[in-house]
Design a protein around this motif. Sequence first.
Motif, PDB file in Angstrom:
ATOM      1  N   GLY A  28     -14.744 -42.438  36.635  1.00 31.03           N
ATOM      2  CA  GLY A  28     -13.521 -41.834  36.109  1.00 31.03           C
ATOM      3  C   GLY A  28     -13.410 -41.866  34.605  1.00 31.03           C
ATOM      4  O   GLY A  28     -12.352 -41.552  34.053  1.00 31.03           O
ATOM      5  N   THR A  29     -14.488 -42.226  33.898  1.00 31.97           N
ATOM      6  CA  THR A  29     -14.465 -42.318  32.433  1.00 31.97           C
ATOM      7  C   THR A  29     -14.808 -40.971  31.818  1.00 31.97           C
ATOM      8  O   THR A  29     -15.881 -40.422  32.081  1.00 31.97           O
ATOM      9  N   ASN A  30     -13.897 -40.446  30.997  1.00 34.39           N
ATOM     10  CA  ASN A  30     -14.132 -39.142  30.366  1.00 34.39           C
ATOM     11  C   ASN A  30     -15.356 -39.178  29.464  1.00 34.39           C
ATOM     12  O   ASN A  30     -15.529 -40.110  28.670  1.00 34.39           O
ATOM     13  N   GLY A  31     -16.219 -38.176  29.599  1.00 33.00           N
ATOM     14  CA  GLY A  31     -17.377 -38.056  28.728  1.00 33.00           C
ATOM     15  C   GLY A  31     -18.510 -39.008  29.042  1.00 33.00           C
ATOM     16  O   GLY A  31     -19.500 -39.058  28.303  1.00 33.00           O
ATOM     17  N   PHE A  32     -18.399 -39.775  30.141  1.00 33.96           N
ATOM     18  CA  PHE A  32     -19.451 -40.745  30.473  1.00 33.96           C
ATOM     19  C   PHE A  32     -20.693 -40.029  31.001  1.00 33.96           C
ATOM     20  O   PHE A  32     -20.598 -39.044  31.741  1.00 33.96           O
ATOM     21  N   LYS A  33     -21.865 -40.544  30.642  1.00 36.03           N
ATOM     22  CA  LYS A  33     -23.135 -40.006  31.120  1.00 36.03           C
ATOM     23  C   LYS A  33     -23.871 -41.090  31.902  1.00 36.03           C
ATOM     24  O   LYS A  33     -24.063 -42.200  31.414  1.00 36.03           O
ATOM     25  N   ASN A 102     -19.773 -42.036  14.746  1.00 36.61           N
ATOM     26  CA  ASN A 102     -20.143 -42.148  16.149  1.00 36.61           C
ATOM     27  C   ASN A 102     -20.039 -40.776  16.796  1.00 36.61           C
ATOM     28  O   ASN A 102     -19.376 -39.873  16.268  1.00 36.61           O
ATOM     29  N   TYR A 103     -20.679 -40.659  17.939  1.00 38.12           N
ATOM     30  CA  TYR A 103     -20.747 -39.362  18.619  1.00 38.12           C
ATOM     31  C   TYR A 103     -20.249 -39.539  20.050  1.00 38.12           C
ATOM     32  O   TYR A 103     -20.534 -40.552  20.705  1.00 38.12           O
ATOM     33  N   THR A 104     -19.494 -38.585  20.523  1.00 38.03           N
ATOM     34  CA  THR A 104     -18.869 -38.713  21.831  1.00 38.03           C
ATOM     35  C   THR A 104     -18.737 -37.365  22.512  1.00 38.03           C
ATOM     36  O   THR A 104     -18.680 -36.319  21.845  1.00 38.03           O
ATOM     37  N   ASN A 356     -17.050 -47.290  25.014  1.00 38.61           N
ATOM     38  CA  ASN A 356     -15.940 -46.372  24.724  1.00 38.61           C
ATOM     39  C   ASN A 356     -16.415 -44.919  24.648  1.00 38.61           C
ATOM     40  O   ASN A 356     -15.850 -44.109  23.902  1.00 38.61           O
ATOM     41  N   SER A 357     -17.452 -44.600  25.421  1.00 43.84           N
ATOM     42  CA  SER A 357     -18.039 -43.248  25.441  1.00 43.84           C
ATOM     43  C   SER A 357     -18.585 -42.836  24.078  1.00 43.84           C
ATOM     44  O   SER A 357     -18.593 -41.656  23.738  1.00 43.84           O
ATOM     45  N   TYR A 358     -19.026 -43.815  23.291  1.00 46.87           N
ATOM     46  CA  TYR A 358     -19.633 -43.540  21.986  1.00 46.87           C
ATOM     47  C   TYR A 358     -21.148 -43.673  22.081  1.00 46.87           C
ATOM     48  O   TYR A 358     -21.681 -44.474  22.849  1.00 46.87           O
ATOM     49  N   TRP A 359     -21.822 -42.905  21.240  1.00 55.04           N
ATOM     50  CA  TRP A 359     -23.256 -43.049  21.037  1.00 55.04           C
ATOM     51  C   TRP A 359     -23.534 -43.153  19.542  1.00 55.04           C
ATOM     52  O   TRP A 359     -22.769 -42.635  18.723  1.00 55.04           O
TER      53      TRP A 359
END
Length: 429
Positions: A28-33, A102-104, A356-359
């Motif tokens: 359920g995490t937005n933007g998760f890969k 950071n990139y998301t 936190n959905s960051y890369w």
Amino acid sequence: MSFYTSLSGLKASQTDMSVISHNLANVGTNGFKKSRAEFADVMAANFATDPFKQVGSGTVVKANRQNFKEGNYTSTSSALDLAISGDGFFTVQSGGSTGTLNYTRNGSFQVDTNNYVTDAQGNKLQVFPVDGDGNVTSSGNDGLTSLQLPATSGTPVATKKVTLDVNLSSTAVAPTGTFDRTNMSTYNNTTQTKIYDASGNAMTLTNYYVRKPLPVDSSGNAIKPSDGSSTWQVYSFVGDQQMTVGGSKSPVELTFDSGGNMTQPTAAIKFDDYTPRTSIVSQPLSLDYTGSSQSGSIFSVASRTQDGKAVGLLSGVAVGEDGLITASFSNGETANLGKVAVATFVNMPGLRQEGNSYWEATGKSGAAKFGTANQGAYGAIRSSTIEGSNVDITEELVNLIAAQRNFQANAKALDTSSQISQTIFNIRS
């Protein structure tokens, strides 16, 4: 050695289950890969080893490879909920202008107390500056700037001229009483026009239209003009303040011929300068009725304009597929604020996950390449849309069962090896 071979299998299966559990936890995490654990066999050999007699030494975790397939999209009601349809990442910056980039893929943005567009962690969305036509004026890493929404737009302009084209009814009956703006029976019609003072404060110009009674003879009979003309009187007020001409509070008169065409006045009416109650600055005002007419139809306003302007307050934000962010204001003005900066990488699986959905870029991913949405390899921006996780629950549960079976098999192999060793220890000479 078989102990360590089975142990490596147990550890590998445990790692596999940990990766799958992490995927399921973030469904359920937005933007998760999601990620997939990859393994390699361990072989010990040298140039003299017979390839027909080689025995492996177990397995090792080769990589925890990320899958950047797009997740499901969900529509929302917020224009600042953004998703990238295709390749690319949003760029956000922590802290000030020298903060970490950071990139998301999580495009759930909001506005903070300083009108910066930020994500849930308070990091600021990065955009490229644009000119009035929406063309990017500075690109690349040096062109990045934090998006801040302006609270207001424009400079206030005091209303100097009002143009009113009205149609007065030729069948209207002249009121008999003395004009009193609080008594509707003493006037025929009224109009209200919003105007502005020098500070942009809104005021109301109210005009009251009174059909002028015809003169009467000694017998009390109305005397109709030989040319068929008729006259209307107009009383004008800004708020409670009556407008004057030459210091007189007498009403302005509008005269029409038998065809309903205005004959007087032939130019705009210039009122005396006045000081609004909302200001301390005196300002002029003129009222142009030259396009007005009189006919048998009911009273109506054909057109109404005024040249004043208030300071516009931010009323909305729109984001196009190309990432162009446009703000709209209460005074009707719009402004292009920037284009969303989209980042891509030569090797996306080489990005380091930061939570936190960051890369974060690494040597394996290569440096970020910045561009604008819907151009070349950069995906299009979808406004009022959120990209969810790309985890398939069914697939992950099947993988979890397989990992569990692998763990059980390696545990059984370890147990068997232990029993064999125990049997050997119990052999007596």
